[in-house]
Design a protein around this motif. Structure first.
Motif, PDB file in Angstrom:
ATOM      1  N   ASP A  58       0.860  -1.187   0.000  1.00 54.04           N
ATOM      2  CA  ASP A  58       0.000   0.000   0.000  1.00 54.04           C
ATOM      3  C   ASP A  58       0.896   1.237   0.000  1.00 54.04           C
ATOM      4  N   ILE A  59       0.774   2.048  -1.032  1.00 56.81           N
ATOM      5  CA  ILE A  59       1.615   3.234  -1.163  1.00 56.81           C
ATOM      6  C   ILE A  59       0.797   4.465  -0.757  1.00 56.81           C
ATOM      7  N   PHE A  60       1.121   4.998   0.423  1.00 58.35           N
ATOM      8  CA  PHE A  60       0.465   6.194   0.949  1.00 58.35           C
ATOM      9  C   PHE A  60       1.246   7.438   0.501  1.00 58.35           C
ATOM     10  N   PRO A  61       0.679   8.628   0.690  1.00 55.50           N
ATOM     11  CA  PRO A  61       1.394   9.852   0.282  1.00 55.50           C
ATOM     12  C   PRO A  61       2.778   9.981   0.910  1.00 55.50           C
ATOM     13  N   THR A  62       2.948   9.513   2.144  1.00 59.70           N
ATOM     14  CA  THR A  62       4.237   9.694   2.813  1.00 59.70           C
ATOM     15  C   THR A  62       4.942   8.391   3.175  1.00 59.70           C
ATOM     16  N   LYS A  63       4.239   7.247   3.083  1.00 64.33           N
ATOM     17  CA  LYS A  63       4.835   5.976   3.503  1.00 64.33           C
ATOM     18  C   LYS A  63       4.357   4.840   2.607  1.00 64.33           C
ATOM     19  N   THR A  64       5.111   3.755   2.610  1.00 62.57           N
ATOM     20  CA  THR A  64       4.702   2.519   1.946  1.00 62.57           C
ATOM     21  C   THR A  64       4.562   1.435   3.002  1.00 62.57           C
ATOM     22  N   LYS A  65       3.394   0.765   3.017  1.00 61.67           N
ATOM     23  CA  LYS A  65       3.104  -0.237   4.041  1.00 61.67           C
ATOM     24  C   LYS A  65       2.702  -1.554   3.386  1.00 61.67           C
ATOM     25  N   PRO A  66       3.011  -2.685   4.025  1.00 60.52           N
ATOM     26  CA  PRO A  66       2.540  -3.969   3.501  1.00 60.52           C
ATOM     27  C   PRO A  66       1.029  -4.055   3.621  1.00 60.52           C
ATOM     28  N   GLY A  67       0.389  -4.722   2.669  1.00 60.87           N
ATOM     29  CA  GLY A  67      -1.064  -4.793   2.699  1.00 60.87           C
ATOM     30  C   GLY A  67      -1.622  -5.958   1.907  1.00 60.87           C
ATOM     31  N   GLY A  68      -2.918  -5.871   1.658  1.00 61.15           N
ATOM     32  CA  GLY A  68      -3.666  -6.973   1.082  1.00 61.15           C
ATOM     33  C   GLY A  68      -4.487  -7.607   2.189  1.00 61.15           C
ATOM     34  N   ALA A  69      -5.813  -7.622   2.035  1.00 56.27           N
ATOM     35  CA  ALA A  69      -6.691  -8.086   3.104  1.00 56.27           C
ATOM     36  C   ALA A  69      -6.328  -9.472   3.640  1.00 56.27           C
ATOM     37  N   PRO A  70      -6.047 -10.465   2.785  1.00 53.29           N
ATOM     38  CA  PRO A  70      -5.724 -11.793   3.327  1.00 53.29           C
ATOM     39  C   PRO A  70      -4.466 -11.780   4.195  1.00 53.29           C
ATOM     40  N   MET A  71      -3.458 -11.025   3.775  1.00 55.36           N
ATOM     41  CA  MET A  71      -2.231 -10.953   4.565  1.00 55.36           C
ATOM     42  C   MET A  71      -2.477 -10.241   5.895  1.00 55.36           C
ATOM     43  N   ASN A  72      -3.290  -9.197   5.859  1.00 49.62           N
ATOM     44  CA  ASN A  72      -3.612  -8.498   7.104  1.00 49.62           C
ATOM     45  C   ASN A  72      -4.286  -9.439   8.099  1.00 49.62           C
ATOM     46  N   CYS A 100      -1.027  -3.218   9.707  1.00 51.88           N
ATOM     47  CA  CYS A 100      -0.365  -4.210  10.557  1.00 51.88           C
ATOM     48  C   CYS A 100       0.586  -3.551  11.567  1.00 51.88           C
ATOM     49  N   PRO A 101       0.060  -2.732  12.488  1.00 55.27           N
ATOM     50  CA  PRO A 101       0.931  -2.107  13.494  1.00 55.27           C
ATOM     51  C   PRO A 101       1.465  -3.149  14.480  1.00 55.27           C
ATOM     52  N   ALA A 102       2.566  -2.819  15.119  1.00 53.55           N
ATOM     53  CA  ALA A 102       3.157  -3.725  16.109  1.00 53.55           C
ATOM     54  C   ALA A 102       2.357  -3.694  17.410  1.00 53.55           C
ATOM     55  N   TYR A 103       2.117  -4.860  17.998  1.00 48.64           N
ATOM     56  CA  TYR A 103       1.454  -4.949  19.301  1.00 48.64           C
ATOM     57  C   TYR A 103       1.546  -6.396  19.769  1.00 48.64           C
ATOM     58  N   ASP A 104       1.210  -6.627  21.026  1.00 49.72           N
ATOM     59  CA  ASP A 104       1.013  -7.985  21.506  1.00 49.72           C
ATOM     60  C   ASP A 104      -0.353  -8.040  22.192  1.00 49.72           C
ATOM     61  N   ILE A 105      -0.790  -9.248  22.564  1.00 45.26           N
ATOM     62  CA  ILE A 105      -2.142  -9.404  23.105  1.00 45.26           C
ATOM     63  C   ILE A 105      -2.298  -8.675  24.438  1.00 45.26           C
ATOM     64  N   ALA A 106      -1.249  -8.681  25.253  1.00 45.17           N
ATOM     65  CA  ALA A 106      -1.322  -7.960  26.530  1.00 45.17           C
ATOM     66  C   ALA A 106      -1.568  -6.477  26.290  1.00 45.17           C
ATOM     67  N   LYS A 107      -0.884  -5.901  25.301  1.00 47.07           N
ATOM     68  CA  LYS A 107      -1.077  -4.488  24.971  1.00 47.07           C
ATOM     69  C   LYS A 107      -2.495  -4.251  24.459  1.00 47.07           C
ATOM     70  N   LEU A 108      -2.996  -5.167  23.631  1.00 48.11           N
ATOM     71  CA  LEU A 108      -4.345  -5.036  23.106  1.00 48.11           C
ATOM     72  C   LEU A 108      -5.376  -5.105  24.231  1.00 48.11           C
ATOM     73  N   GLU A 109      -5.216  -6.057  25.137  1.00 45.21           N
ATOM     74  CA  GLU A 109      -6.176  -6.210  26.230  1.00 45.21           C
ATOM     75  C   GLU A 109      -6.171  -5.001  27.149  1.00 45.21           C
ATOM     76  N   SER A 110      -4.993  -4.422  27.371  1.00 40.43           N
ATOM     77  CA  SER A 110      -4.899  -3.194  28.156  1.00 40.43           C
ATOM     78  C   SER A 110      -5.626  -2.049  27.456  1.00 40.43           C
ATOM     79  N   TYR A 111      -5.468  -1.982  26.150  1.00 43.14           N
ATOM     80  CA  TYR A 111      -6.126  -0.953  25.339  1.00 43.14           C
ATOM     81  C   TYR A 111      -7.642  -1.102  25.424  1.00 43.14           C
ATOM     82  N   ILE A 112      -8.129  -2.347  25.295  1.00 40.07           N
ATOM     83  CA  ILE A 112      -9.574  -2.596  25.362  1.00 40.07           C
ATOM     84  C   ILE A 112     -10.123  -2.225  26.725  1.00 40.07           C
TER      85      ILE A 112
END
Length: 304
Positions: A20-34, A286-298
């Protein structure tokens, strides 16, 4: 030690992997890979069936999958077509617009015994509609659908790369359907002249195509989950949106992961809406995180 019932689940994701090519960055993408990326975060043995070009962009994607512990043996390398690219533009309201290059390597995913056995042994098979735009990848998908135990259709309509005929075929084959409210509204017009509200629309599709489960995502309005007998609605968490790229994919991954853990629909939807909000508040799918961080966020979102 895990018992037989706790054995690690395997989910195969089929289709496009790209940049995925954004105006300022390029990120990996594609729904199945996500979806595969986020499933792996939950401890699911996620696999990819796709195809990249014999180029630097493809090499980088395969390296990235390896770093994410997603096996690459079912990712083919194409000698004629380049790795997929998408020009992503952020529109007002933080919605995304995509210009998808064509033809590219993932249009030419071929069938094979390795893919057949991988899908037939997996607990679920996830696919979308974009990969059907080319006959080669479409026919491979149709073959694999017949091998799967549990088909998950994440519609992901992208103009002009779909037809009512193809969508109808895929609806008939799925056990779980995920789509957003605008896709739901459009699809209903293909098969009925009646005007339905959301629940009536979902019930129509379930009856017409014998679909056991349906998820409808509604952005800032939350999401709903329907079995054939019960419906559940959940509000969205309020977030400062960076972009919505991949938010729906992460939602599906979290829902499936918790479903396979045997959690209640309520718990599945809490994790799904939580991860969708988390991803929307970060750049890229696909940002970096782990499940503990996600659960804290929720927890923070639920108590704020």
């Amino acid at each position: 030690m895990k018992t037989t019932n706790e054995k690690q689940k395997t989910v195969v994701c089929y289709g496009e992997i790209l940049w995925d090519i954004f105006p300022t960055k390029t990120k990996p993408g594609g729904a199945p890979m996500n979806v595969a990326y986020h499933l792996r975060k939950f401890g699911v043995d996620s696999r990819m069936i796709s195809r990249v070009g014999n180029d630097e962009a493809g090499e980088k994607l395969l390296k990235l999958l390896t770093e994410w512990n997603i096996p690459i043996e079912n990712c083919q390398i194409d000698q004629a077509y380049e790795t997929g690219k998408v020009i992503a533009t952020v529109l007002p309201g933080n919605e995304m617009s995509y210009s998808i290059h064509s033809p590219v390597s993932w249009d030419y995913i071929t069938s094979g015994v390795d893919n057949d056995s991988l899908v037939s042994e997996a607990d679920a098979f996830v696919y979308g509609s974009l990969v059907t735009r080319n006959e080669t990848s479409r026919e491979t998908l149709y073959q694999l659908i017949e091998k799967a135990k549990f088909n998950v259709f994440d519609i992901n309509l992208r103009q002009p790369f779909y037809s009512p005929e193809t969508i109808e075929y895929l609806l008939k084959k799925c056990n779980l359907l995920k789509l957003n409210e605008s896709e739901l509204g459009l699809i209903i017009t293909w098969f009925s002249n009646n005007k339905f509200d959301e629940e009536a629309s979902v019930r129509f599709l379930q009856n017409e195509f014998n679909i056991d489960e349906v998820i409808v995502t509604k952005g800032a309005e939350g999401a709903s989950y329907y079995t054939k007998s019960i419906s559940y609605s959940f509000p969205a968490f309020k977030v400062q949106v960076a972009d919505t790229c991949g938010s729906g994919d992460s939602f599906l991954a979290a829902f499936l992961a918790k479903k396979f853990e045997g959690e209640s629909p309520e718990t599945c939807m809490i994790y799904a809406t939580g991860l969708g909000a988390f991803v929307a508040s970060h750049e890229g799918a696909c940002p970096a995180y782990d499940i503990a961080k996600l659960e804290s966020y929720i927890f923070q979102k639920q108590t704020s």
